[in-house]
Design a protein around this motif. Structure first.
Motif, PDB file in Angstrom:
ATOM      1  N   ALA A   1      -6.626   4.871  -7.672  1.00 10.50           N
ATOM      2  CA  ALA A   1      -7.828   4.909  -6.835  1.00 10.50           C
ATOM      3  C   ALA A   1      -9.007   5.461  -7.622  1.00 10.50           C
ATOM      4  CB  ALA A   1      -7.573   5.764  -5.595  1.00 10.50           C
TER       5      ALA A   1
ATOM      6  N   HIS B   1       0.846  -1.175   0.000  1.00  4.09           N
ATOM      7  CA  HIS B   1       0.000   0.000   0.000  1.00  4.09           C
ATOM      8  C   HIS B   1       0.894   1.241   0.000  1.00  4.09           C
ATOM      9  CE1 HIS B   1      -2.645  -3.154   1.629  1.00  4.09           C
ATOM     10  NE2 HIS B   1      -3.624  -2.461   1.062  1.00  4.09           N
TER      11      HIS B   1
ATOM     12  N   LYS C   1      -3.221   7.917  -6.334  1.00  7.59           N
ATOM     13  CA  LYS C   1      -4.456   8.674  -6.531  1.00  7.59           C
ATOM     14  C   LYS C   1      -5.098   8.336  -7.873  1.00  7.59           C
ATOM     15  CE  LYS C   1      -3.317  12.715  -3.678  1.00  7.59           C
ATOM     16  NZ  LYS C   1      -2.983  14.173  -3.698  1.00  7.59           N
TER      17      LYS C   1
ATOM     18  N   GLN D   1     -12.063   3.195  -8.675  1.00  7.50           N
ATOM     19  CA  GLN D   1     -13.133   3.590  -7.752  1.00  7.50           C
ATOM     20  C   GLN D   1     -12.980   2.920  -6.397  1.00  7.50           C
ATOM     21  OE1 GLN D   1     -16.048   5.920  -8.651  1.00  7.50           O
ATOM     22  NE2 GLN D   1     -14.114   6.418  -9.669  1.00  7.50           N
ATOM     23  N   MET D   2     -11.850   3.200  -5.741  1.00  2.00           N
ATOM     24  CA  MET D   2     -11.609   2.639  -4.417  1.00  2.00           C
ATOM     25  C   MET D   2     -10.913   3.678  -3.553  1.00  2.00           C
ATOM     26  SD  MET D   2      -8.302   0.112  -4.933  1.00  2.00           S
ATOM     27  CE  MET D   2      -9.233  -1.066  -5.877  1.00  2.00           C
ATOM     28  N   PRO D   3     -10.982   3.537  -2.233  1.00  2.00           N
ATOM     29  CA  PRO D   3     -10.277   4.476  -1.351  1.00  2.00           C
ATOM     30  C   PRO D   3      -8.775   4.419  -1.594  1.00  2.00           C
ATOM     31  CG  PRO D   3     -11.879   3.195  -0.114  1.00  2.00           C
ATOM     32  CD  PRO D   3     -11.783   2.557  -1.467  1.00  2.00           C
ATOM     33  N   LEU D   4      -8.100   5.553  -1.405  1.00  2.50           N
ATOM     34  CA  LEU D   4      -6.660   5.629  -1.619  1.00  2.50           C
ATOM     35  C   LEU D   4      -5.915   4.600  -0.777  1.00  2.50           C
ATOM     36  CD1 LEU D   4      -4.288   7.165  -2.958  1.00  2.50           C
ATOM     37  CD2 LEU D   4      -4.343   8.735  -1.001  1.00  2.50           C
ATOM     38  N   ALA D   5      -6.356   4.416   0.476  1.00  6.05           N
ATOM     39  CA  ALA D   5      -5.664   3.496   1.381  1.00  6.05           C
ATOM     40  C   ALA D   5      -5.771   2.047   0.937  1.00  6.05           C
ATOM     41  CB  ALA D   5      -6.219   3.643   2.799  1.00  6.05           C
ATOM     42  N   ASP D   6      -6.778   1.732   0.093  1.00  3.51           N
ATOM     43  CA  ASP D   6      -6.988   0.353  -0.342  1.00  3.51           C
ATOM     44  C   ASP D   6      -6.265   0.001  -1.636  1.00  3.51           C
ATOM     45  OD1 ASP D   6      -8.587   0.000   1.843  1.00  3.51           O
ATOM     46  OD2 ASP D   6     -10.484   0.242   0.745  1.00  3.51           O
ATOM     47  N   VAL D   7      -5.646   1.007  -2.278  1.00  2.00           N
ATOM     48  CA  VAL D   7      -4.974   0.735  -3.545  1.00  2.00           C
ATOM     49  C   VAL D   7      -3.805  -0.207  -3.314  1.00  2.00           C
ATOM     50  CG1 VAL D   7      -3.615   1.732  -5.427  1.00  2.00           C
ATOM     51  CG2 VAL D   7      -5.641   2.923  -4.576  1.00  2.00           C
TER      52      VAL D   7
ATOM     53  N   THR E   1       2.456   8.864  -4.670  1.00  3.63           N
ATOM     54  CA  THR E   1       1.138   9.373  -4.288  1.00  3.63           C
ATOM     55  C   THR E   1       0.308   9.710  -5.520  1.00  3.63           C
ATOM     56  OG1 THR E   1       2.049  10.255  -2.226  1.00  3.63           O
ATOM     57  CG2 THR E   1      -0.071  11.132  -2.950  1.00  3.63           C
TER      58      THR E   1
END
Length: 412
Positions: free
Chosen positions: A119, A86, A116, A123-129, A112
């Motif tokens: 993500a 991550h 972004k 279509q997913m949260p940045l932390a989940d990439v 980063t």
């Protein structure tokens, strides 16, 4: 002021960028030593100078010691994924390194940007990439290595041409992707980064890492600088077979006229002057830097006394006669004066050439001035200062080493 111009006629990727900087003269051993501060292992760096289309350049690659499977985002034909990371994992690894704060900040900024973009695309949260291949060790080395090489080259500003990308589709782990790939297009949103598609190339030319680098370092897009001194040209080869010359061309320029070869023993210069009694030292220093960066031959201050015994300084600028309007405008804009005076002056000068001397601190340029049998050899201060910083030695140590090598060359 050193300016790097990226001629991206065949796109840009991390390995092409590093290859081009190595081709410009970045010391490979020093490059490896700096990268070792990442405190990671299990990889090898390969660089090879070779010819493509009868043009010599450098091919750079990061190879993991335990390569097995193909990745899918960056450099599809030579990068691989083993670990899923991550963004927070990558940031922690970089921040824990012994690299400079500037290199850490720039490297994290590129990751980063890529995170972004992914993500948004998926279509997913940045932390989940999940960084598969982009987050794998080879790409961490690639991205960090770009900023290490840039720092070793001593570049002050980076400019670029419009970026060229291919067309059609590429096959990745998730299926087919259109070119430019979605992450690259996502990173382009809200920017003025120009991208031209080449219909003659049916594959990807701009990688996510390449686009991330461009967003972080390029200050201006346009044509090749017209009024700077070209120091060297380098080529970084891509790994793809595109059916055409696949390389990133990097041009290293210097705006200092003192770096220019002179083949005459006389010329004319314009002396522009202004008396200043109501301006602080900091703003005067700022003005001097701007004038030097604009290509002035020389800029200097002289303490003077004006009417009513007011202490002041006289600002003097030497420039080429045809550059009068440029420097007059700079003086009027960045100093307190409301007028300047100027005069044309004839000079008797020494002819000036340059040669490169190989030392244990790297390649140092030496200025050779000659006239009527008189010869003077002077090591370029900027090169010596850069070598001293990189190798953590004194400026005097570098200058002595240059003189030692010059003496050896004379005795050969």
């Amino acid at each position: 002021m050193r300016t790097l111009y990226l001629d991206a006629f065949s796109g840009i990727s991390g390995d092409m960028f590093i290859g081009a900087l190595l081709d410009l003269g970045v010391d490979f051993d020093r490059f490896q030593s700096e990268l070792a501060q990442l405190h990671v292992s299990d990889y090898q760096l390969h660089n090879e100078r070779l010819a493509k289309n009868s043009i010599y350049g450098t091919s750079f690659d990061v190879v993991l010691n335990h390569e097995k499977d193909h990745g899918f985002i960056e450099h599809h034909d030579h990068h691989h994924h083993h670990d899923v990371r991550h963004l927070s994992d990558i940031c922690s690894l970089i921040n824990a390194s012994g690299l400079s704060e500037k290199i850490k900040k720039q490297s994290i900024a590129v990751f980063t940007e890529i995170a972004k973009a992914e993500a948004a695309v998926h279509q997913m949260p940045l932390a989940d990439v999940h960084f598969h291949e982009v987050g794998a060790m080879d790409s961490i080395v690639d991205i960090v290595g770009c900023f290490v090489a840039l720092d070793l080259l001593g570049v002050d500003d980076v400019r670029a041409s419009a970026l060229s990308d291919g067309s059609g589709f590429i096959q990745v782990a998730h299926g087919q992707m259109p070119v430019p790939v979605p992450a690259v297009m996502q990173m382009r949103i809200g920017t003025n980064i120009p991208i031209k598609q080449r219909t003659d190339v049916q594959t990807e030319l701009i990688t996510p890492t390449g686009m991330g680098l461009v967003k972080e370092i390029v200050s201006h897009f346009g044509s090749i600088p017209e009024d700077a001194i070209l120091l060297k040209t380098g080529y970084g080869f891509g790994k793809r077979e595109t059916g055409s010359f696949n390389a990133l061309r990097a041009l290293l320029f210097d705006t200092k006229k003192s770096r220019q070869t002179v083949n005459t023993d006389h010329d004319a210069v314009l002396l522009i002057e202004a008396n200043l009694d109501d301006q602080g030292g900091e703003s005067l220093g700022f003005a001097m830097d701007l004038l030097v960066d604009a290509g002035a031959l020389d800029v200097f201050f002289t303490p003077i006394y004006m009417k009513k015994n007011r202490p002041a300084c006289k600002l003097s600028v030497l420039c080429a006669p045809e550059e009068r309007d440029t420097f007059v405008n700079l003086l009027l804009r960045h100093t307190a004066t409301i007028g300047v005076r100027y005069q044309l002056m004839r000079r008797s000068i020494m002819k000036r050439q340059f040669k490169k001397v190989e030392t244990k601190y790297g390649t140092i340029r030496v200025k050779i001035a000659s006239r009527n049998g008189v010869v003077k050899q002077t090591a370029e201060y900027d090169d010596c200062a850069h070598a001293a910083r990189v190798h953590k030695v004194s400026l005097a140590d570098v200058e002595r080493e240059v003189q030692l090598q010059l003496a050896k060359l004379e005795n050969q």
